[in-house]
Write an enzyme that holds these catalytic residues in place. Structure first.
Site, PDB file in Angstrom:
ATOM      1  N   LYS A 194      13.817 -63.874   2.786  1.00 25.63           N
ATOM      2  CA  LYS A 194      13.358 -65.263   2.701  1.00 25.63           C
ATOM      3  C   LYS A 194      12.650 -65.683   3.983  1.00 25.63           C
ATOM      4  O   LYS A 194      11.665 -66.414   3.934  1.00 25.63           O
ATOM      5  CB  LYS A 194      14.523 -66.194   2.367  1.00 25.63           C
ATOM      6  CG  LYS A 194      15.050 -65.925   0.973  1.00 25.63           C
ATOM      7  CD  LYS A 194      16.155 -66.845   0.572  1.00 25.63           C
ATOM      8  CE  LYS A 194      16.809 -66.343  -0.708  1.00 25.63           C
ATOM      9  NZ  LYS A 194      17.605 -65.101  -0.469  1.00 25.63           N
TER      10      LYS A 194
ATOM     11  N   ASP B 280      21.643 -65.328  12.005  1.00 28.11           N
ATOM     12  CA  ASP B 280      22.653 -64.693  11.146  1.00 28.11           C
ATOM     13  C   ASP B 280      23.825 -64.308  12.029  1.00 28.11           C
ATOM     14  O   ASP B 280      23.634 -63.744  13.111  1.00 28.11           O
ATOM     15  CB  ASP B 280      22.088 -63.459  10.433  1.00 28.11           C
ATOM     16  CG  ASP B 280      22.942 -63.056   9.242  1.00 28.11           C
ATOM     17  OD1 ASP B 280      22.558 -63.334   8.095  1.00 28.11           O
ATOM     18  OD2 ASP B 280      24.044 -62.488   9.470  1.00 28.11           O
TER      19      ASP B 280
ATOM     20  N   ARG C  10      23.443 -57.088  11.149  1.00 26.81           N
ATOM     21  CA  ARG C  10      22.439 -57.562  10.179  1.00 26.81           C
ATOM     22  C   ARG C  10      21.292 -58.277  10.882  1.00 26.81           C
ATOM     23  O   ARG C  10      20.157 -58.263  10.408  1.00 26.81           O
ATOM     24  CB  ARG C  10      23.111 -58.463   9.127  1.00 26.81           C
ATOM     25  CG  ARG C  10      23.979 -57.623   8.158  1.00 26.81           C
ATOM     26  CD  ARG C  10      24.739 -58.484   7.173  1.00 26.81           C
ATOM     27  NE  ARG C  10      23.905 -59.259   6.278  1.00 26.81           N
ATOM     28  CZ  ARG C  10      23.525 -58.883   5.058  1.00 26.81           C
ATOM     29  NH1 ARG C  10      23.915 -57.711   4.591  1.00 26.81           N
ATOM     30  NH2 ARG C  10      22.792 -59.665   4.311  1.00 26.81           N
TER      31      ARG C  10
ATOM     32  N   ASP D 107      27.474 -67.989  14.647  1.00 29.24           N
ATOM     33  CA  ASP D 107      28.197 -68.454  13.481  1.00 29.24           C
ATOM     34  C   ASP D 107      27.541 -69.784  13.080  1.00 29.24           C
ATOM     35  O   ASP D 107      27.584 -70.752  13.844  1.00 29.24           O
ATOM     36  CB  ASP D 107      29.664 -68.658  13.866  1.00 29.24           C
ATOM     37  CG  ASP D 107      30.464 -69.262  12.725  1.00 29.24           C
ATOM     38  OD1 ASP D 107      29.854 -69.678  11.705  1.00 29.24           O
ATOM     39  OD2 ASP D 107      31.698 -69.326  12.852  1.00 29.24           O
ATOM     40  N   GLY D 108      26.921 -69.795  11.891  1.00 23.50           N
ATOM     41  CA  GLY D 108      26.160 -70.966  11.472  1.00 23.50           C
ATOM     42  C   GLY D 108      26.979 -72.240  11.390  1.00 23.50           C
ATOM     43  O   GLY D 108      26.432 -73.345  11.424  1.00 23.50           O
TER      44      GLY D 108
ATOM     45  N   ASP E 204      21.184 -70.079   2.921  1.00 18.53           N
ATOM     46  CA  ASP E 204      21.304 -69.029   1.901  1.00 18.53           C
ATOM     47  C   ASP E 204      22.598 -68.271   2.183  1.00 18.53           C
ATOM     48  O   ASP E 204      22.585 -67.269   2.895  1.00 18.53           O
ATOM     49  CB  ASP E 204      20.066 -68.120   2.002  1.00 18.53           C
ATOM     50  CG  ASP E 204      20.033 -67.065   0.923  1.00 18.53           C
ATOM     51  OD1 ASP E 204      20.391 -67.369  -0.234  1.00 18.53           O
ATOM     52  OD2 ASP E 204      19.655 -65.908   1.225  1.00 18.53           O
TER      53      ASP E 204
ATOM     54  N   CYS F 150      23.336 -66.060  -4.613  1.00 19.69           N
ATOM     55  CA  CYS F 150      22.949 -65.134  -5.683  1.00 19.69           C
ATOM     56  C   CYS F 150      24.151 -64.853  -6.580  1.00 19.69           C
ATOM     57  O   CYS F 150      24.409 -63.727  -6.964  1.00 19.69           O
ATOM     58  CB  CYS F 150      22.311 -63.870  -5.124  1.00 19.69           C
ATOM     59  SG  CYS F 150      23.333 -63.006  -3.942  1.00 19.69           S
TER      60      CYS F 150
END
Ligand code: SAM
Length: 417
Positions: A179, A212, A217, A245-246, A288, A343
């Protein structure tokens, strides 16, 4: 609960089997008559799309088009606006001002939005029912890859976010980067930073912050971006890649940001946004989140969220998702948009999470949000994707044998205060 009980009595069940049992129990209740056909599609080979890299000298496009591939995005536009099939015009549906409402308790109507799709985002797919596979992308003479293979439906959250070239975007859970790459396609090389940098405030030109929490990742995300995007667009004033950490945005809002290194660029940018008048013209946030990843859980035993050792993690997903969405809401300035996506088909991880985060934003932070209707998007792309009917909050692409994309859930929120 039922699936967990079965796990206790059948300890040798592989995670994929556990996932199927769990989905059979929860999705048949949630989706009713739709579930059997979605189930068949989920258990069959998924369909990919090729997100074209407009930065690469694309040798593969003509060949793919000769084999019947079409850009689903301009196809959707041609379907909506046959007269202006050749160019992407601004799409403003009739706006019904009486339908404006906030989403107290998850109810209320949804406000239509307009989409101004960047002509640079193109995603090729084989026609309905054609299950031809794409071969791996090739590098051009500068080493940039010509396309990125992904679930074509996962472009929809990026399109729904309606990113324009001047926007500032935060991608809170960005790895491996499909994305982020789609968002970066809205930038053009001619607007490279050396040319567009304004004297005082470079974050006002298009800027992407890709974050992220997973360090490994995040490395993959960096590799992806470096394989697709020219170096001129990977400079500090165009792109930041961070590994936080979001959920820390919640801490920042509670003014306890000293604990999370206020010296770090992403925190610095956020403080800049919040506490100075350098607020970007527009801030869009993509959230996301990690989720059940339905397809992966049904197909791969490795790294499967339904493995016994991850029961706790799986159960706490809705809580993490709501925290991440709330963090995204807090990061968006008033007037900014937040796009939540997953998802999974799970209503507990989709609609329920949006409802919870909206409620928390209002109760704990006095933030009013409005749900933005994605009807224009679903209408435009109804030829390519199957959308779940009558979702009361957001939209969802449901897998179908003739168009085996998704599941992708998306919900767009606008911060009013
Ligand atoms: N947006 C990505 C893309 O299009 O390629 C996919 C994101 S994936 C669905 C979810 C990501 O969330 C994972 O990469 C995971 O490492 C990350 N994640 C999990 N917990 C997080 C957190 N607390 N903060 C930030 N990212 C997190």
């Amino acid at each position: 609960g039922e699936a967990v009980l079965r796990a206790a009595t059948h300890p040798k069940q592989p995670p994929t089997r556990m996932a199927l049992q769990h989905f059979d129990a929860t999705y048949s209740a949630q989706l009713g008559a739709l579930w059997p056909s979605i189930r068949v599609a989920l258990l069959s080979e998924r369909k990919y799309g090729a997100l074209l890299n407009h930065f690469a000298h694309n040798l593969d496009v003509e060949e793919l088009q000769a084999r019947g591939c079409k850009d689903f995005i301009s196809n959707g536009e041609a379907f909506m606006f046959p007269a202006s099939a050749d160019h992407r015009s601004e799409f403003r549906p009739e706006e019904d001002s009486s339908s404006v409402s906030t989403v107290n308790h998850g109810g209320g109507s949804q406000q239509p939005s307009s989409l101004r799709l960047s002509p640079n985002i193109r995603c090729l797919v084989f026609p309905r029912g054609d299950v031809t596979r794409f071969r791996p992308a090739r590098p051009d003479k500068f080493g940039l890859l010509s396309y990125y293979l992904l679930d074509a439906a996962s472009i929809l959250p990026c399109l729904a976010l309606d990113v324009q070239e001047s926007h500032t975007v935060l991608d809170l859970c960005a790895a491996p980067g499909g994305k982020a790459l789609a968002l970066l396609q809205t930038q053009s090389v001619s607007e490279c930073p050396a040319l567009s940098r304004s004297s005082s405030n470079s974050i006002q030109s298009g800027f992407l912050c890709a974050n992220d929490s997973s360090v490994s990742r995040t490395s993959r995300l960096k590799r992806v971006l470096h394989s697709y995007v020219p170096k001129a667009l990977l400079t500090d004033d165009k792109l930041r890649i961070t590994s936080f950490d979001g959920t820390i945005w919640g801490e920042i809002e509670r003014n306890s940001f000293d604990r999370v290194s206020s010296g770090h660029p992403i925190i610095f940018i956020l403080l800049l946004w919040r506490h100075t008048n350098l607020i970007p013209a527009s801030l869009q946030v993509l959230v996301d989140v990690p989720c059940n990843t339905d397809r992966h859980s049904l197909m791969e035993n490795d790294n499967n969220i339904f493995s016994r050792s991850r029961i706790g993690e799986r159960r706490s997903l809705p809580k993490l998702q709501a925290e991440l969405l709330l963090a995204g809401i807090l990061a968006a300035c008033p007037g900014g948009d937040v796009l939540y996506s997953t998802c999974t088909l799970s209503a507990n991880q989709n609609q329920a999470v949006v409802q919870q985060a909206v409620q928390l934003a209002e109760e704990q932070h006095g933030i009013q949000l409005q749900v933005i209707s994605l009807c224009p998007l679903t209408q435009m792309f109804s030829n390519t994707f199957h959308f779940a009917p009558n979702l009361h909050l957001g939209e969802m692409v449901i897998p179908h044998l003739a168009a085996n994309f998704g599941p992708i859930y998306l919900c767009k929120l606008r911060r009013l205060t």
